[in-house]
Each structure stands twice: as structure tokens, then as C-alpha cells.
Design an enzyme around this catalytic site. Structure first.
Site, PDB file in Angstrom:
ATOM      1  N   ILE A 102     -74.881  27.911  56.760  1.00 28.18           N
ATOM      2  CA  ILE A 102     -73.546  28.087  57.330  1.00 28.18           C
ATOM      3  C   ILE A 102     -73.582  27.679  58.806  1.00 28.18           C
ATOM      4  O   ILE A 102     -74.605  27.853  59.477  1.00 28.18           O
ATOM      5  CB  ILE A 102     -73.043  29.541  57.143  1.00 28.18           C
ATOM      6  CG1 ILE A 102     -71.544  29.657  57.421  1.00 28.18           C
ATOM      7  CG2 ILE A 102     -73.869  30.526  57.972  1.00 28.18           C
ATOM      8  CD1 ILE A 102     -70.924  30.965  56.926  1.00 28.18           C
ATOM      9  N   CYS A 103     -72.471  27.111  59.279  1.00 32.70           N
ATOM     10  CA  CYS A 103     -72.313  26.766  60.693  1.00 32.70           C
ATOM     11  C   CYS A 103     -70.885  27.164  61.085  1.00 32.70           C
ATOM     12  O   CYS A 103     -70.304  28.042  60.463  1.00 32.70           O
ATOM     13  CB  CYS A 103     -72.590  25.282  60.931  1.00 32.70           C
ATOM     14  SG  CYS A 103     -71.415  24.170  60.133  1.00 32.70           S
ATOM     15  N   ARG A 104     -70.323  26.537  62.086  1.00 29.03           N
ATOM     16  CA  ARG A 104     -68.966  26.900  62.497  1.00 29.03           C
ATOM     17  C   ARG A 104     -67.923  26.345  61.537  1.00 29.03           C
ATOM     18  O   ARG A 104     -67.048  27.054  61.082  1.00 29.03           O
ATOM     19  CB  ARG A 104     -68.677  26.419  63.924  1.00 29.03           C
ATOM     20  CG  ARG A 104     -67.300  26.846  64.421  1.00 29.03           C
ATOM     21  CD  ARG A 104     -67.020  26.464  65.858  1.00 29.03           C
ATOM     22  NE  ARG A 104     -67.342  25.092  66.174  1.00 29.03           N
ATOM     23  CZ  ARG A 104     -66.550  24.041  65.919  1.00 29.03           C
ATOM     24  NH1 ARG A 104     -65.388  24.212  65.322  1.00 29.03           N
ATOM     25  NH2 ARG A 104     -66.923  22.826  66.244  1.00 29.03           N
ATOM     26  N   GLY A 152     -68.718  23.768  58.843  1.00 22.89           N
ATOM     27  CA  GLY A 152     -69.233  23.253  57.579  1.00 22.89           C
ATOM     28  C   GLY A 152     -69.931  21.921  57.683  1.00 22.89           C
ATOM     29  O   GLY A 152     -70.573  21.485  56.731  1.00 22.89           O
ATOM     30  N   MET A 200     -68.282  29.355  59.332  1.00 18.93           N
ATOM     31  CA  MET A 200     -67.939  30.696  59.820  1.00 18.93           C
ATOM     32  C   MET A 200     -66.452  30.827  60.113  1.00 18.93           C
ATOM     33  O   MET A 200     -65.900  31.924  60.022  1.00 18.93           O
ATOM     34  CB  MET A 200     -68.750  31.032  61.079  1.00 18.93           C
ATOM     35  CG  MET A 200     -70.192  31.400  60.826  1.00 18.93           C
ATOM     36  SD  MET A 200     -70.423  32.867  59.767  1.00 18.93           S
ATOM     37  CE  MET A 200     -69.660  34.171  60.741  1.00 18.93           C
TER      38      MET A 200
END
Length: 120
Positions: free
Chosen positions: A71-73, A75, A99
Site C-alpha cells: 500500500i502507498c498513498r 496506489g 491509503m
């Protein structure tokens, strides 16, 4: 679930990712940089920035030998991380929308010290 598509690892909705990482089916790996991680993250997530992963860093011990959901900010970085991990033989997928979508879905976000977090 964790099926590999021809284009690369699969993608999960935030809700499915939360379910799989909460029930122990998979480990959630946050690949954002440290300031983003400190601002707000999913409870129980492990941290390994994409920049370190691309530099050859190993998975955290708690993620080794287990399915991983990245997961990141938004995608984008998590999709890169999932592809990189899959190329290393890791069963990996990522969270569509990152996120930002996680928080929008009403899933928990904590900051440093366990306070309510924000997505940076």
C-alpha cells in the site's frame, strides 16, 4: 484473491485488503517514505519504503514467507512494489487507491504514538 494476472500481481480493494491483513491471511506492507508513514498508516502495517525495496532491501522478517499486500498513498508505488516482489517470488498484491482510498472507506488510520493519523 492473490491470483497473478498476465499483467502482474492482482489488486485488492481497501476493504478486502483490510480483511485479509486483519485475519492474518496476508501482511500489509506500506511502501511510502518515512514522513508519510509517520503522518498516518494502517494499524499493524509494516514499513519498507519503495526506494529501499528498489535498492534491494529485504522484506521485514514478519513479512518473509507470507503473502504481502502493498500500500502507498494512491496506489502507484504499491503497484510497482507488488510487481517487484512478485518478480522476487513473493506472493504479492496491492491496494487499489492506496491509503487515500483506505481512509475514504472509513478504515482505521493511526499516526505516530497511536493517535489518529492523516494521509500525507
Amino acid at each position: 484473491m492473490f491470483s497473478l494476472l498476465r499483467r502482474g500481481p492482482g489488486r485488492l480493494t481497501p476493504q478486502l485488503a483490510h480483511q485479509q491483513t486483519s485475519d492474518g491471511t496476508a501482511v500489509l506492507l506500506d511502501v511510502r517514505e518515512t514522513p508519510e508513514w509517520n503522518a498516518g498508516r494502517a494499524p499493524g502495517a509494516l514499513h519498507l519504503p519503495l526506494s529501499r525495496l528498489m535498492g534491494g532491501a529485504s522484506l521485514p522478517v514478519a513479512a518473509q514467507g507470507r503473502p504481502v499486500v502493498t500500500i502507498c498513498r494512491s496506489g502507484h508505488r504499491s503497484q510497482q512494489a507488488a510487481k517487484l516482489l512478485a518478480a522476487r517470488g513473493v506472493q504479492a498484491t496491492d491496494v487499489t487507491g492506496g491509503m487515500t482510498a483506505w481512509a475514504r472507506a472509513g478504515l482505521p488510520v493511526i499516526g505516530s504514538g497511536g493517535t489518529e493519523g492523516v494521509i500525507a
